[in-house]
Write an enzyme that holds these catalytic residues in place. Structure first.
Site, PDB file in Angstrom:
ATOM      1  N   SER A 145       0.837  -1.201   0.000  1.00 24.60           N
ATOM      2  CA  SER A 145       0.000   0.000   0.000  1.00 24.60           C
ATOM      3  C   SER A 145       0.873   1.253   0.000  1.00 24.60           C
ATOM      4  O   SER A 145       1.646   1.459  -0.933  1.00 24.60           O
ATOM      5  CB  SER A 145      -0.967  -0.052   1.182  1.00 24.60           C
ATOM      6  OG  SER A 145      -1.978   0.916   1.073  1.00 24.60           O
ATOM      7  N   ASP A 221     -10.100  -5.731  -3.214  1.00 18.62           N
ATOM      8  CA  ASP A 221      -9.505  -4.664  -2.405  1.00 18.62           C
ATOM      9  C   ASP A 221     -10.403  -3.434  -2.482  1.00 18.62           C
ATOM     10  O   ASP A 221     -10.636  -2.894  -3.563  1.00 18.62           O
ATOM     11  CB  ASP A 221      -8.117  -4.355  -2.970  1.00 18.62           C
ATOM     12  CG  ASP A 221      -7.315  -3.381  -2.136  1.00 18.62           C
ATOM     13  OD1 ASP A 221      -7.909  -2.442  -1.574  1.00 18.62           O
ATOM     14  OD2 ASP A 221      -6.084  -3.548  -2.080  1.00 18.62           O
ATOM     15  N   HIS A 254      -7.275  -6.084   0.842  1.00 18.95           N
ATOM     16  CA  HIS A 254      -6.109  -5.226   1.085  1.00 18.95           C
ATOM     17  C   HIS A 254      -5.328  -5.651   2.331  1.00 18.95           C
ATOM     18  O   HIS A 254      -4.359  -4.989   2.703  1.00 18.95           O
ATOM     19  CB  HIS A 254      -6.591  -3.776   1.251  1.00 18.95           C
ATOM     20  CG  HIS A 254      -5.519  -2.741   1.094  1.00 18.95           C
ATOM     21  ND1 HIS A 254      -4.893  -2.479  -0.110  1.00 18.95           N
ATOM     22  CD2 HIS A 254      -4.966  -1.878   1.991  1.00 18.95           C
ATOM     23  CE1 HIS A 254      -4.018  -1.503   0.054  1.00 18.95           C
ATOM     24  NE2 HIS A 254      -4.029  -1.119   1.325  1.00 18.95           N
TER      25      HIS A 254
END
Length: 277
Positions: A145, A221, A254
């Site tokens: 991320s 995600d 995620h």
């Protein structure tokens, strides 16, 4: 560096150290996994950059990477995501301030006093690793991320310093999405030209290159479309003839459930590159 945690893991040691950072002007924690072979020889290093809200603990406790680092004889260094402390500027939100350093050098007050994560990751931390651990000069970088963004930026801006780069669910166009825009405005100011130094897609469009980029992205995600935009990276790499291994995974989100599912393949990927001569 002060040893504050030590755990036997897959024949090696998962340690956590504390040290004072000259770049960040605060005490910092960093996780270091030393595989069994580190007891007798110098090994290459994989730097891992974590995402928003994380610290040095998330990756070392949730990813299961130690099994693979031990197998492939790689030291894994997992720093915190920002400067820390009551004297360090912060914001009452998860995506700015402590836990959200964005791996850049802030130029705007009050952030510019401590938020020099780019310098810390590129210069200070590798120097400490070389000084205190049985590390060779060969290193690679990965992250998740916000940390995937940091890994891509550091590799693209310093292609001779990192043997390989990979990312999970990276923010590839931060200057075009809310997470990046609000952070860059605070840390770097309103001059959007300054933002582009920390935008992987922009850096590639300007001619910055690496030999290859590996990315894994989950298709369940929640941040994929609005914040991450992996296809932007795929497109610019195709246009600029940069080799990619970009994989999309149905059903994965995620979280570290996703990271832990594929971290073994990322470590094997980096080990293959790091062990080439």
């Amino acid at each position: 560096m002060e040893l504050i945690e030590k755990h036997a893991s897959f024949g090696g040691w998962q340690n956590v150290y504390r040290h004072y950072s000259q770049s960040l002007k605060c005490e910092m924690n960093v996780g270091v996994y030393l595989p069994p072979k580190a007891a007798n020889e110098k090994l290459p290093v994989l730097y891992w950059l974590s995402g928003l809200t994380c610290n040095e603990q998330n990756f070392i406790t949730k990813s299961g990477m130690q099994r693979y680092a031990a197998e492939h004889n790689i030291i894994v260094v997992a720093p915190d995501t920002s400067p820390r402390g009551s004297h360090v500027a912060d914001a009452d939100r998860y995506d700015l301030g402590q836990g959200a350093g964005f791996y850049l050098n802030a130029t705007q007050a009050p952030w510019n006093e401590h938020y020099k994560m780019y310098d810390y990751i590129r210069n200070e931390l590798p120097d400490l690793v070389m000084q205190h651990f049985p590390a060779t000069t060969r290193k690679s970088i990965s992250g998740h991320s916000m940390g995937g963004l940091g890994a891509l930026v550091l590799a693209l801006r310093n292609p001779d310093e990192y043997v390989s780069v990979s990312a999970f669910s990276p923010i590839v166009s931060p200057s075009q999405v809310p997470w990046g825009q609000q952070a860059f405005a605070a840390y770097l100011g309103e001059n959007k030209d300054a933002w582009l130094d920390y935008d992987p897609v922009s850096l590639i469009s300007q001619g910055q290159r690496v030999a290859e980029i590996m990315v894994d992205q989950g298709l369940s995600d929640d941040f994929y479309a609005e914040q991450l935009r992996t296809p932007n990276l795929e497109k610019i790499c195709q246009e600029m003839n940069i080799k990619t291994l970009i994989r999309y995974h149905e059903g994965y989100d995620h979280s570290y459930y996703f990271v832990s599912s594929f971290i073994g393949e990322h470590i094997a990927y980096h080990a293959n590159k790091l062990n080439m001569r």
